[in-house]
Write a protein that holds these residues in place. Structure first.
Motif, PDB file in Angstrom:
ATOM      1  N   TRP A  21      16.877  -8.761  -1.797  1.00 58.98           N
ATOM      2  CA  TRP A  21      16.354  -7.694  -0.939  1.00 58.98           C
ATOM      3  C   TRP A  21      17.352  -6.548  -0.805  1.00 58.98           C
ATOM      4  O   TRP A  21      16.989  -5.386  -0.936  1.00 58.98           O
ATOM      5  CB  TRP A  21      16.006  -8.265   0.433  1.00 58.98           C
ATOM      6  N   SER A  75       9.342  -2.877   0.941  1.00 58.72           N
ATOM      7  CA  SER A  75       8.352  -3.949   1.103  1.00 58.72           C
ATOM      8  C   SER A  75       7.348  -3.944  -0.050  1.00 58.72           C
ATOM      9  O   SER A  75       6.985  -5.003  -0.571  1.00 58.72           O
ATOM     10  CB  SER A  75       7.606  -3.797   2.429  1.00 58.72           C
ATOM     11  N   ASN A  76       6.894  -2.766  -0.451  1.00 52.58           N
ATOM     12  CA  ASN A  76       5.964  -2.668  -1.577  1.00 52.58           C
ATOM     13  C   ASN A  76       6.604  -3.181  -2.867  1.00 52.58           C
ATOM     14  O   ASN A  76       5.945  -3.848  -3.671  1.00 52.58           O
ATOM     15  CB  ASN A  76       5.507  -1.230  -1.797  1.00 52.58           C
ATOM     16  N   GLU A  79       6.647  -6.916  -2.715  1.00 50.95           N
ATOM     17  CA  GLU A  79       5.288  -7.408  -2.951  1.00 50.95           C
ATOM     18  C   GLU A  79       4.956  -7.356  -4.443  1.00 50.95           C
ATOM     19  O   GLU A  79       4.397  -8.303  -5.001  1.00 50.95           O
ATOM     20  CB  GLU A  79       4.270  -6.568  -2.184  1.00 50.95           C
ATOM     21  N   THR A 107       9.349 -12.154   8.405  1.00 52.17           N
ATOM     22  CA  THR A 107       9.234 -10.754   8.010  1.00 52.17           C
ATOM     23  C   THR A 107       9.096 -10.714   6.491  1.00 52.17           C
ATOM     24  O   THR A 107       9.373 -11.711   5.807  1.00 52.17           O
ATOM     25  CB  THR A 107      10.487  -9.956   8.422  1.00 52.17           C
ATOM     26  N   ILE A 108       8.710  -9.579   5.964  1.00 50.12           N
ATOM     27  CA  ILE A 108       8.619  -9.434   4.507  1.00 50.12           C
ATOM     28  C   ILE A 108       9.992  -9.657   3.885  1.00 50.12           C
ATOM     29  O   ILE A 108      10.121 -10.267   2.832  1.00 50.12           O
ATOM     30  CB  ILE A 108       8.002  -8.075   4.090  1.00 50.12           C
ATOM     31  N   GLU A 109      11.049  -9.193   4.546  1.00 49.06           N
ATOM     32  CA  GLU A 109      12.409  -9.394   4.034  1.00 49.06           C
ATOM     33  C   GLU A 109      12.753 -10.882   3.965  1.00 49.06           C
ATOM     34  O   GLU A 109      13.287 -11.358   2.963  1.00 49.06           O
ATOM     35  CB  GLU A 109      13.431  -8.658   4.900  1.00 49.06           C
ATOM     36  N   TYR A 112      10.500 -12.558   1.180  1.00 49.79           N
ATOM     37  CA  TYR A 112      10.943 -12.213  -0.173  1.00 49.79           C
ATOM     38  C   TYR A 112      12.289 -12.862  -0.473  1.00 49.79           C
ATOM     39  O   TYR A 112      12.497 -13.383  -1.576  1.00 49.79           O
ATOM     40  CB  TYR A 112      11.039 -10.693  -0.381  1.00 49.79           C
TER      41      TYR A 112
END
Length: 173
Positions: A21, A75-76, A79, A107-109, A112
């Motif tokens: 990330w 984030s995109n 994804e 969270t997305i972080e 991922y």
């Protein structure tokens, strides 16, 4: 099949790693930048390149968060990496549901980071002499799902390379 050629490829393949990330650019990206980064990060793993129409489809189907004023975020990009890897083994609807499950408690972080760490650790183990896959049945279902998914993607890529090498050998015979 040339066993030495496969061993060399496997050694190189096991050295590959997904970006973490904090290695993603911390700025908004336009579509062409997102496509270029996605392809650069994943080129050794994908059979075909990521295209703008793929990204538009992922956004339209709810797999990726809609960009703001045509600008994509970290984030995109995360994804896109996950979707691009998983689409070789799952339908897009299944990936969308898996992403939603991963983001329920994270969270997305965090989601991922777990995926990238798991992918990188698994890839590193692939070339070990006594490589085995073990898992804890008591893990949350989403964690087990991610573990099996990562192994499936990696083993699919290795299987494709073995078939390719066999075809190459037949062509030279």
């Amino acid at each position: 099949m040339n066993d030495g050629q496969f061993k060399l490829w496997l050694e190189e393949f096991s050295q590959f790693r997904l970006p973490l990330w904090n290695e993603f650019p911390d700025l908004e990206l336009y579509m062409d930048q997102l496509v270029n980064l996605g392809n650069r990060y994943l080129s050794p793993l994908l059979a075909s390149e990521i295209t703008p129409s793929m990204i538009n489809s992922y956004v339209k189907k709810g797999l990726m968060v809609r960009p703001t004023k045509k600008k994509y975020t970290t984030s995109n990009l995360a994804e896109l990496v996950v979707i691009s890897l998983l689409k070789s083994i799952y339908p897009l609807e299944t990936i969308r549901d898996g992403i939603k499950q991963s983001l329920k408690d994270n969270t997305i972080e965090q989601a991922y980071s777990y995926f990238a760490d798991l992918f990188n650790a698994t890839l590193k183990q692939v070339n070990a002499d006594n490589s085995t896959f073990s898992f804890n049945r008591n893990d949350k279902l989403i964690l087990l799902t991610e573990q099996f998914s990562v192994h499936s993607v990696i083993y699919k890529i290795i299987g494709q390379k073995l078939i390719e090498l066999q075809h190459t050998e037949k062509d030279t015979d």
